[in-house]
Design an enzyme around this catalytic site. Structure first.
Site, PDB file in Angstrom:
ATOM      1  N   GLY A 123      -3.527   3.024   7.001  1.00 34.62           N
ATOM      2  CA  GLY A 123      -2.894   3.303   5.747  1.00 34.62           C
ATOM      3  C   GLY A 123      -3.240   2.339   4.990  1.00 34.62           C
TER       4      GLY A 123
ATOM      5  CB  ALA B 196      -1.184  -0.482   3.177  1.00 33.86           C
TER       6      ALA B 196
ATOM      7  NE  ARG C  63      -3.180  10.806   4.759  1.00 31.74           N
ATOM      8  CZ  ARG C  63      -2.088  11.826   3.993  1.00 31.74           C
ATOM      9  NH1 ARG C  63      -2.292  12.702   3.082  1.00 31.74           N
ATOM     10  NH2 ARG C  63      -0.552  11.777   4.575  1.00 31.74           N
TER      11      ARG C  63
ATOM     12  CB  ALA D 189      -0.972   4.934   8.173  1.00 33.25           C
TER      13      ALA D 189
ATOM     14  CB  SER E 261      12.143   2.147   8.727  1.00 29.24           C
ATOM     15  OG  SER E 261      12.895   2.346   7.731  1.00 29.24           O
TER      16      SER E 261
ATOM     17  CE1 TYR F 224       9.696   7.134   6.620  1.00 32.30           C
ATOM     18  CE2 TYR F 224      12.498   6.627   5.850  1.00 32.30           C
ATOM     19  CZ  TYR F 224      11.049   6.143   6.149  1.00 32.30           C
ATOM     20  OH  TYR F 224       9.865   5.081   5.940  1.00 32.30           O
TER      21      TYR F 224
ATOM     22  CE  LYS G 139       8.687   4.130  10.010  1.00 24.52           C
ATOM     23  NZ  LYS G 139       7.172   4.358   9.332  1.00 24.52           N
TER      24      LYS G 139
ATOM     25  N   PRO H 151      11.454  -2.823   8.078  1.00 25.62           N
ATOM     26  CG  PRO H 151       9.753  -2.374   6.597  1.00 25.62           C
ATOM     27  CD  PRO H 151      10.204  -2.363   7.984  1.00 25.62           C
TER      28      PRO H 151
END
Length: 317
Positions: A12, A18, A37, A85, A125, A156, A160, A188
Protein backbone atom coordinates in the site's frame (compact mmCIF):
# COMPACT_ATOMS: atom_id res chain seq x y z
CA UNK A 1 22.20 -13.83 -7.28
CA UNK A 2 24.07 -11.40 -5.02
CA UNK A 3 22.03 -8.37 -3.94
CA UNK A 4 23.76 -5.01 -3.57
CA UNK A 5 20.95 -3.47 -1.49
CA UNK A 6 18.67 -4.88 1.19
CA UNK A 7 15.20 -5.20 -0.35
CA UNK A 8 12.09 -4.04 1.52
CA UNK A 9 8.49 -4.49 0.38
CA UNK A 10 6.12 -1.72 1.48
CA UNK A 11 2.50 -2.70 0.89
CA UNK A 12 0.00 0.00 0.00
CA UNK A 13 2.94 2.28 -0.73
CA UNK A 14 0.83 5.21 -1.93
CA UNK A 15 -0.81 5.57 1.50
CA UNK A 16 -0.27 8.49 3.88
CA UNK A 17 2.03 6.52 6.21
CA UNK A 18 3.46 4.15 3.61
CA UNK A 19 4.96 6.85 1.39
CA UNK A 20 6.85 8.20 4.44
CA UNK A 21 8.16 4.68 5.04
CA UNK A 22 9.30 4.52 1.42
CA UNK A 23 10.95 7.93 1.67
CA UNK A 24 12.88 7.06 4.85
CA UNK A 25 13.93 3.66 3.51
CA UNK A 26 15.28 5.18 0.30
CA UNK A 27 17.14 7.87 2.24
CA UNK A 28 18.64 5.15 4.48
CA UNK A 29 20.00 3.29 1.44
CA UNK A 30 17.48 0.46 1.09
CA UNK A 31 16.07 -0.86 -2.16
CA UNK A 32 12.28 -0.59 -2.00
CA UNK A 33 9.50 -2.46 -3.75
CA UNK A 34 6.16 -0.71 -3.29
CA UNK A 35 2.80 -2.27 -3.99
CA UNK A 36 -0.06 -0.19 -5.42
CA UNK A 37 -3.47 -1.18 -6.70
CA UNK A 38 -2.86 0.27 -10.15
CA UNK A 39 0.29 1.51 -11.84
CA UNK A 40 -1.87 3.53 -14.22
CA UNK A 41 -3.13 5.79 -11.42
CA UNK A 42 -0.66 8.64 -11.91
CA UNK A 43 -2.13 10.64 -9.03
CA UNK A 44 -0.99 7.95 -6.61
CA UNK A 45 2.22 6.65 -8.17
CA UNK A 46 3.86 9.88 -9.33
CA UNK A 47 4.58 11.19 -5.78
CA UNK A 48 6.46 7.93 -5.16
CA UNK A 49 8.49 8.25 -8.34
CA UNK A 50 9.31 11.85 -7.37
CA UNK A 51 10.99 10.83 -4.11
CA UNK A 52 14.79 11.23 -3.88
CA UNK A 53 16.61 8.03 -4.96
CA UNK A 54 13.38 6.57 -6.40
CA UNK A 55 14.88 6.36 -9.87
CA UNK A 56 17.78 4.28 -8.57
CA UNK A 57 16.14 2.07 -5.91
CA UNK A 58 12.32 2.06 -6.13
CA UNK A 59 10.26 -0.53 -7.97
CA UNK A 60 6.47 -0.26 -8.02
CA UNK A 61 4.27 -3.30 -8.61
CA UNK A 62 0.55 -3.99 -8.69
CA UNK A 63 -0.92 -6.08 -5.85
CA UNK A 64 -4.38 -6.40 -4.34
CA UNK A 65 -5.33 -7.29 -0.76
CA UNK A 66 -8.15 -9.43 -2.17
CA UNK A 67 -5.90 -11.42 -4.53
CA UNK A 68 -3.56 -13.84 -2.74
CA UNK A 69 -1.56 -14.71 -5.85
CA UNK A 70 -0.23 -11.18 -6.33
CA UNK A 71 1.70 -11.39 -3.07
CA UNK A 72 3.77 -14.42 -4.06
CA UNK A 73 5.67 -12.36 -6.61
CA UNK A 74 5.51 -9.22 -4.45
CA UNK A 75 7.62 -10.71 -1.63
CA UNK A 76 10.08 -12.49 -3.92
CA UNK A 77 13.71 -11.88 -2.86
CA UNK A 78 12.63 -9.32 -0.21
CA UNK A 79 14.47 -9.26 3.11
CA UNK A 80 11.77 -7.37 5.01
CA UNK A 81 8.08 -6.51 4.58
CA UNK A 82 6.30 -3.46 5.97
CA UNK A 83 2.61 -4.30 5.69
CA UNK A 84 0.88 -0.93 5.95
CA UNK A 85 -1.99 -1.60 3.53
CA UNK A 86 -5.40 -1.79 5.21
CA UNK A 87 -8.76 -0.08 4.62
CA UNK A 88 -9.42 3.02 6.80
CA UNK A 89 -12.79 4.58 5.90
CA UNK A 90 -14.39 7.03 8.33
CA UNK A 91 -17.68 5.21 7.86
CA UNK A 92 -17.35 1.45 7.43
CA UNK A 93 -19.40 -1.70 7.44
CA UNK A 94 -18.41 -5.23 8.36
CA UNK A 95 -17.10 -5.95 4.86
CA UNK A 96 -13.80 -4.28 5.75
CA UNK A 97 -13.14 -6.89 8.44
CA UNK A 98 -12.67 -9.74 5.98
CA UNK A 99 -10.61 -7.49 3.67
CA UNK A 100 -8.25 -6.53 6.52
CA UNK A 101 -7.93 -10.08 7.83
CA UNK A 102 -7.55 -11.81 4.47
CA UNK A 103 -5.14 -9.15 3.21
CA UNK A 104 -2.83 -9.56 6.19
CA UNK A 105 -2.95 -13.34 5.95
CA UNK A 106 -2.25 -13.25 2.21
CA UNK A 107 0.96 -11.29 2.80
CA UNK A 108 2.04 -13.54 5.69
CA UNK A 109 1.30 -16.72 3.71
CA UNK A 110 3.41 -15.43 0.83
CA UNK A 111 6.28 -14.77 3.26
CA UNK A 112 6.21 -18.39 4.44
CA UNK A 113 7.05 -19.43 0.88
CA UNK A 114 9.92 -16.97 0.38
CA UNK A 115 13.13 -17.94 2.17
CA UNK A 116 14.62 -14.46 1.92
CA UNK A 117 12.04 -12.83 4.23
CA UNK A 118 13.46 -12.26 7.72
CA UNK A 119 10.75 -10.11 9.29
CA UNK A 120 7.33 -8.52 8.77
CA UNK A 121 6.29 -5.29 10.47
CA UNK A 122 2.52 -4.95 10.41
CA UNK A 123 0.68 -1.66 10.89
CA UNK A 124 -2.06 -2.20 13.43
CA UNK A 125 -3.64 0.59 15.50
CA UNK A 126 -4.52 1.66 19.02
CA UNK A 127 -8.02 0.96 17.71
CA UNK A 128 -7.08 -2.70 18.25
CA UNK A 129 -6.27 -1.91 21.89
CA UNK A 130 -8.66 0.56 23.48
CA UNK A 131 -12.14 0.30 21.96
CA UNK A 132 -15.12 -0.99 23.94
CA UNK A 133 -13.50 -0.47 27.35
CA UNK A 134 -14.26 1.92 30.17
CA UNK A 135 -11.45 4.46 29.96
CA UNK A 136 -11.73 6.32 33.26
CA UNK A 137 -8.37 6.12 35.07
CA UNK A 138 -7.22 3.26 32.83
CA UNK A 139 -3.86 3.49 31.10
CA UNK A 140 -3.88 1.28 28.01
CA UNK A 141 -0.85 -0.89 27.28
CA UNK A 142 0.08 -3.43 24.64
CA UNK A 143 -1.54 -6.10 26.81
CA UNK A 144 -4.99 -4.64 26.16
CA UNK A 145 -7.21 -5.71 23.28
CA UNK A 146 -10.31 -4.08 21.82
CA UNK A 147 -13.56 -5.87 22.64
CA UNK A 148 -14.89 -7.38 19.43
CA UNK A 149 -18.53 -6.64 20.25
CA UNK A 150 -20.46 -5.08 17.33
CA UNK A 151 -22.90 -3.56 19.84
CA UNK A 152 -20.07 -1.58 21.46
CA UNK A 153 -17.40 -1.24 18.77
CA UNK A 154 -17.64 -0.02 15.18
CA UNK A 155 -16.44 -1.98 12.16
CA UNK A 156 -13.06 -0.26 11.69
CA UNK A 157 -11.67 -1.01 15.18
CA UNK A 158 -12.97 -4.56 14.89
CA UNK A 159 -11.22 -4.92 11.53
CA UNK A 160 -7.88 -3.85 13.00
CA UNK A 161 -8.38 -6.13 16.01
CA UNK A 162 -9.36 -9.13 13.89
CA UNK A 163 -6.48 -8.59 11.45
CA UNK A 164 -3.91 -8.38 14.24
CA UNK A 165 -5.32 -11.40 16.10
CA UNK A 166 -5.24 -13.36 12.83
CA UNK A 167 -1.61 -12.37 12.24
CA UNK A 168 -0.45 -13.50 15.69
CA UNK A 169 -2.45 -16.74 15.43
CA UNK A 170 -0.89 -17.38 12.03
CA UNK A 171 2.63 -16.88 13.41
CA UNK A 172 1.93 -19.26 16.29
CA UNK A 173 0.94 -22.00 13.85
CA UNK A 174 3.76 -21.98 11.30
CA UNK A 175 4.67 -25.46 10.11
CA UNK A 176 8.12 -27.01 10.03
CA UNK A 177 8.32 -26.53 6.25
CA UNK A 178 7.42 -22.83 6.34
CA UNK A 179 9.98 -20.08 6.08
CA UNK A 180 10.37 -18.78 9.64
CA UNK A 181 10.32 -15.00 10.04
CA UNK A 182 9.68 -12.56 12.89
CA UNK A 183 6.63 -10.31 13.34
CA UNK A 184 6.24 -6.94 15.03
CA UNK A 185 2.99 -4.97 15.17
CA UNK A 186 3.08 -1.17 15.39
CA UNK A 187 -0.07 0.31 16.96
CA UNK A 188 -0.25 4.03 16.13
CA UNK A 189 -2.90 6.48 17.26
CA UNK A 190 -4.35 9.13 14.93
CA UNK A 191 -1.52 9.90 12.50
CA UNK A 192 -0.92 13.52 11.54
CA UNK A 193 1.88 15.41 9.82
CA UNK A 194 3.19 16.41 6.39
CA UNK A 195 1.45 15.00 3.34
CA UNK A 196 3.65 13.60 0.55
CA UNK A 197 0.85 12.58 -1.80
CA UNK A 198 -2.03 14.12 -3.71
CA UNK A 199 -4.86 12.04 -2.26
CA UNK A 200 -6.80 12.51 0.97
CA UNK A 201 -7.05 9.64 3.42
CA UNK A 202 -9.15 9.46 6.57
CA UNK A 203 -6.36 10.67 8.89
CA UNK A 204 -5.90 13.79 6.78
CA UNK A 205 -9.66 14.32 6.46
CA UNK A 206 -10.13 14.53 10.24
CA UNK A 207 -7.67 17.43 10.62
CA UNK A 208 -8.97 19.05 7.43
CA UNK A 209 -12.40 19.35 9.00
CA UNK A 210 -11.01 21.74 11.58
CA UNK A 211 -9.88 23.95 8.70
CA UNK A 212 -12.74 24.11 6.20
CA UNK A 213 -15.87 24.82 8.26
CA UNK A 214 -17.07 21.20 8.21
CA UNK A 215 -16.87 21.23 12.02
CA UNK A 216 -18.95 24.22 13.20
CA UNK A 217 -18.44 23.30 16.86
CA UNK A 218 -16.04 21.03 18.69
CA UNK A 219 -17.10 17.70 20.20
CA UNK A 220 -15.66 16.89 23.64
CA UNK A 221 -13.30 14.28 22.24
CA UNK A 222 -9.90 13.35 23.60
CA UNK A 223 -7.51 11.55 21.23
CA UNK A 224 -3.81 10.68 21.13
CA UNK A 225 -1.89 11.94 18.11
CA UNK A 226 1.41 10.88 16.54
CA UNK A 227 3.56 12.35 13.78
CA UNK A 228 3.59 10.31 10.58
CA UNK A 229 7.39 10.64 10.37
CA UNK A 230 7.76 9.06 13.80
CA UNK A 231 5.44 6.18 12.90
CA UNK A 232 7.45 5.51 9.74
CA UNK A 233 10.65 5.62 11.78
CA UNK A 234 9.17 3.16 14.28
CA UNK A 235 8.43 0.71 11.47
CA UNK A 236 11.98 0.89 10.14
CA UNK A 237 13.61 0.63 13.59
CA UNK A 238 11.43 -2.39 14.42
CA UNK A 239 12.33 -3.96 11.08
CA UNK A 240 15.95 -4.59 11.99
CA UNK A 241 15.75 -4.61 15.81
CA UNK A 242 15.43 -8.18 17.03
CA UNK A 243 14.39 -6.85 20.43
CA UNK A 244 11.03 -5.97 18.91
CA UNK A 245 10.38 -9.49 17.57
CA UNK A 246 7.02 -10.79 18.70
CA UNK A 247 6.01 -7.45 20.20
CA UNK A 248 3.11 -5.04 19.88
CA UNK A 249 4.31 -1.43 20.14
CA UNK A 250 2.06 1.56 20.85
CA UNK A 251 3.08 4.68 18.90
CA UNK A 252 1.13 7.56 20.43
CA UNK A 253 2.10 10.91 21.90
CA UNK A 254 0.94 11.60 25.43
CA UNK A 255 -0.98 13.27 26.89
CA UNK A 256 -3.87 12.88 24.46
CA UNK A 257 -5.36 16.16 23.22
CA UNK A 258 -8.93 17.38 23.47
CA UNK A 259 -10.39 18.67 20.22
CA UNK A 260 -10.50 22.16 21.75
CA UNK A 261 -6.71 21.97 22.30
CA UNK A 262 -6.15 20.88 18.69
CA UNK A 263 -8.33 23.79 17.54
CA UNK A 264 -6.25 26.26 19.58
CA UNK A 265 -3.00 24.95 18.06
CA UNK A 266 -4.39 25.14 14.53
CA UNK A 267 -5.90 28.58 15.15
CA UNK A 268 -2.58 30.03 16.27
CA UNK A 269 -0.91 28.89 13.04
CA UNK A 270 -3.67 29.22 10.47
CA UNK A 271 -6.14 31.87 11.62
CA UNK A 272 -3.73 34.66 10.48
CA UNK A 273 -3.79 32.97 7.05
CA UNK A 274 -7.57 33.37 6.80
CA UNK A 275 -8.77 30.00 8.04
CA UNK A 276 -11.80 29.86 10.33
CA UNK A 277 -11.08 27.35 13.09
CA UNK A 278 -13.98 26.37 15.39
CA UNK A 279 -13.73 27.73 18.94
CA UNK A 280 -16.81 26.57 20.81
CA UNK A 281 -17.50 23.12 22.20
CA UNK A 282 -20.77 21.51 21.14
CA UNK A 283 -23.13 20.51 23.97
CA UNK A 284 -23.66 16.77 24.20
CA UNK A 285 -27.43 17.07 23.70
CA UNK A 286 -26.81 18.87 20.39
CA UNK A 287 -24.56 16.05 19.17
CA UNK A 288 -27.18 13.50 20.22
CA UNK A 289 -29.76 15.29 18.08
CA UNK A 290 -27.32 15.77 15.22
CA UNK A 291 -26.39 12.07 15.26
CA UNK A 292 -29.86 11.23 13.91
CA UNK A 293 -28.86 12.94 10.65
CA UNK A 294 -25.09 12.37 10.54
CA UNK A 295 -23.68 8.82 10.87
CA UNK A 296 -20.22 10.17 11.77
CA UNK A 297 -21.67 12.08 14.72
CA UNK A 298 -23.31 8.88 15.88
CA UNK A 299 -19.93 7.11 15.93
CA UNK A 300 -18.46 9.44 18.55
CA UNK A 301 -21.29 9.61 21.08
CA UNK A 302 -19.84 6.89 23.33
CA UNK A 303 -16.41 8.58 23.25
CA UNK A 304 -17.49 12.01 24.50
CA UNK A 305 -15.88 13.36 27.69
CA UNK A 306 -13.58 10.33 28.03
CA UNK A 307 -9.85 10.90 28.52
CA UNK A 308 -7.66 8.44 26.61
CA UNK A 309 -4.40 7.42 28.29
CA UNK A 310 -1.74 5.15 26.79
CA UNK A 311 1.57 3.80 28.02
CA UNK A 312 3.97 4.58 25.16
CA UNK A 313 7.13 3.62 27.04
CA UNK A 314 7.90 0.66 24.79
CA UNK A 315 8.44 2.77 21.68
CA UNK A 316 11.87 4.39 21.53
CA UNK A 317 13.34 6.84 19.06
Amino acid sequence: MFKIFTEVLVTGSSGFLAIHCVQQLLEAGYSVRGSVRSLSNAKKVQPLYDLPFAKERLELIEADLENDETWISAVKECDYVLHTASPFPLIADDSIISIAVNGSLAVLKACTKEASVKKVVLTSSVAAISEGHETENHIFTENDWTIADPKKVEAYPRSKTAAEHAAWDFMNNLSETDNKFALTCINPSLIIGPVLLNTEGSSIAIIKRFMNNEMPALPALNIPLVDVRDVAKAHILAMTNSGSDGERIIAASQPSLWFRDIAKILSKEFKPQGYSIPRFQAPKFFLCLYSHFDPEAKLILNKLDKEMKFDNSKVSF
